[in-house]
Design an enzyme around this catalytic site. Structure first.
Site, PDB file in Angstrom:
ATOM      1  N   ASP A  59       4.498 -34.772  38.693  1.00  0.00           N
ATOM      2  CA  ASP A  59       3.226 -35.306  39.196  1.00  0.00           C
ATOM      3  C   ASP A  59       2.565 -36.067  38.055  1.00  0.00           C
ATOM      4  O   ASP A  59       2.944 -35.932  36.883  1.00  0.00           O
ATOM      5  CB  ASP A  59       2.344 -34.134  39.689  1.00  0.00           C
ATOM      6  N   ARG A  70       4.697 -36.379  55.061  1.00  0.00           N
ATOM      7  CA  ARG A  70       3.296 -35.956  55.165  1.00  0.00           C
ATOM      8  C   ARG A  70       2.849 -36.082  56.622  1.00  0.00           C
ATOM      9  O   ARG A  70       2.156 -35.214  57.158  1.00  0.00           O
ATOM     10  CB  ARG A  70       2.394 -36.821  54.263  1.00  0.00           C
TER      11      ARG A  70
HETATM   12  N1   CP Z   1       0.094 -37.140  47.469  1.00  0.00           N
HETATM   13  C1   CP Z   1      -1.140 -37.427  47.905  1.00  0.00           C
HETATM   14  O1   CP Z   1      -1.919 -36.542  48.253  1.00  0.00           O
HETATM   15  O2   CP Z   1      -1.421 -38.759  47.959  1.00  0.00           O
HETATM   16  P1   CP Z   1      -2.884 -39.380  48.159  1.00  0.00           P
HETATM   17  O3   CP Z   1      -3.718 -38.939  46.985  1.00  0.00           O
HETATM   18  O4   CP Z   1      -2.671 -40.853  48.206  1.00  0.00           O
HETATM   19  O5   CP Z   1      -3.445 -38.845  49.438  1.00  0.00           O
END
Ligand code: CP
Length: 312
Positions: free
Chosen positions: A226, A294
């Site tokens: 991340d 998602r």
């Molecule tokens: N991974 C994620 O939550 O992306 P965003 O911050 O663009 O929503």
């Protein structure tokens, strides 16, 4: 009594398996679920920026036949929460208008407060402590790639942050071992680690922390990283980047895992900081499948929490 997703501790292993099965069916045959949320409105409160979460929820609710209300907490059109209206009062009021609340905010206590004082399902769309919707999409992606999550070993490389915490809770529920490979200065939250290790003991898996990243990644099925600077940490960016530079995921690190491993990232990525272009765009990367999932995982979550699909 409404069900919530405040963290992945709101789902047991059977419920998690059911959600993944439903997400796969929704992905394969979305038209079967086109009326699941007919007549339902969902408030989506975003106190932080978002691309994937906001768009996938908004599109997903539309595809389920519901109405999504995209709301912010700042600016001239923002909710009164941004001017100090209490979580208690916001929960009571929203529960009179909508059938569910999705919230991305800073404090986990705000998510807990909406769930406690409201009467509709509350979904955590990221706090400083957890990112459970991301964890569900990650499980769906691993399941798709390997056919099953059980018996897999995921190594998260980087700071012990909200994404790491949700993976630590996701792993035991899906029969996976999880290792957080992080510098000593940036460990996961101690309370979350204890929770995850208790869950791992219950479900027969392992959750651990390792500072030696090269040793941690040996034999891993999944390498996950991340951003080095999470939302709200911008003032600390220089220090974090310096500490985390040895934890970059690059081709040399991926080579230590073998050729059958996959690379995951919740996105947005800071290319050539936490991950190199070669890994992001390489054959082992599944980051865009992960982003797509998602949508499907959250549709399954909404259908279950809104009682449009059965839990078993
Ligand atoms: N991974 C994620 O939550 O992306 P965003 O911050 O663009 O929503």
């Amino acid at each position: 009594m409404a069900r919530h997703l405040r963290s992945l501790r709101d789902l047991n292993a059977d419920e998690c398996a059911r959600l993944l099965e439903l997400a796969a069916d929704i992905k394969a045959a979305p038209q079967k679920y086109a009326s699941a949320l007919a007549g339902k409105s969902i408030a989506m409160i975003f106190a932080k920026q978002s691309t994937r979460t906001r768009i996938s929820f908004e599109v997903g609710i539309h595809q389920l036949g519901g109405q999504a209300l995209a709301l912010s907490t700042g600016g001239g059109t923002g909710m009164q929460m941004g001017r100090g209206e209490t979580t208690h009062d916001t929960a009571k009021v929203l529960s009179r208008f909508v059938h569910g609340i999705v919230i991305r905010t800073f404090a986990q206590s705000q998510v807990e407060g909406l769930a406690e004082h409201g009467s509709v399902p509350v979904i955590n769309a990221l706090t400083d402590l957890y990112h459970p919707c991301q964890g569900l999409a990650d499980l769906q992606t691993i399941r798709e790639h390997f056919g099953d999550t059980r018996g897999r070993r995921l190594v998260y490389v980087g700071a012990g942050n909200n994404v790491a915490h949700s993976l630590m809770l996701a792993g035991p529920r899906a029969g996976m071992d999880v290792v957080v490979a992080c510098p000593t200065e940036l460990p996961p939250n101690a309370h979350v680690l204890l929770q995850a290790q208790a869950d791992a003991a219950e479900y027969g898996t392992k959750v651990g922390v390792e500072t030696d990243v090269e040793r941690a990644v040996e034999g891993a099925d999944v390498i996950y990283t991340d951003t080095w600077v999470s939302m709200g940490e911008e003032e600390e960016a220089k220090r974090l980047i310096q500490i985390l530079r040895p934890y970059q995921v690059n081709e040399a690190l991926m080579a230590k895992t073998g050729t059958k491993s996959i690379f995951m990232h919740c996105l947005p990525a800071h290319r050539n900081d936490e991950v190199t272009d070669a890994v992001m765009d390489g054959a082992q990367s599944v980051v865009f499948d992960q982003a797509e999932n998602r949508l499907h995982a959250q549709k399954a979550l909404l259908a279950l929490l809104m009682e449009a699909a059965p839990w078993s």
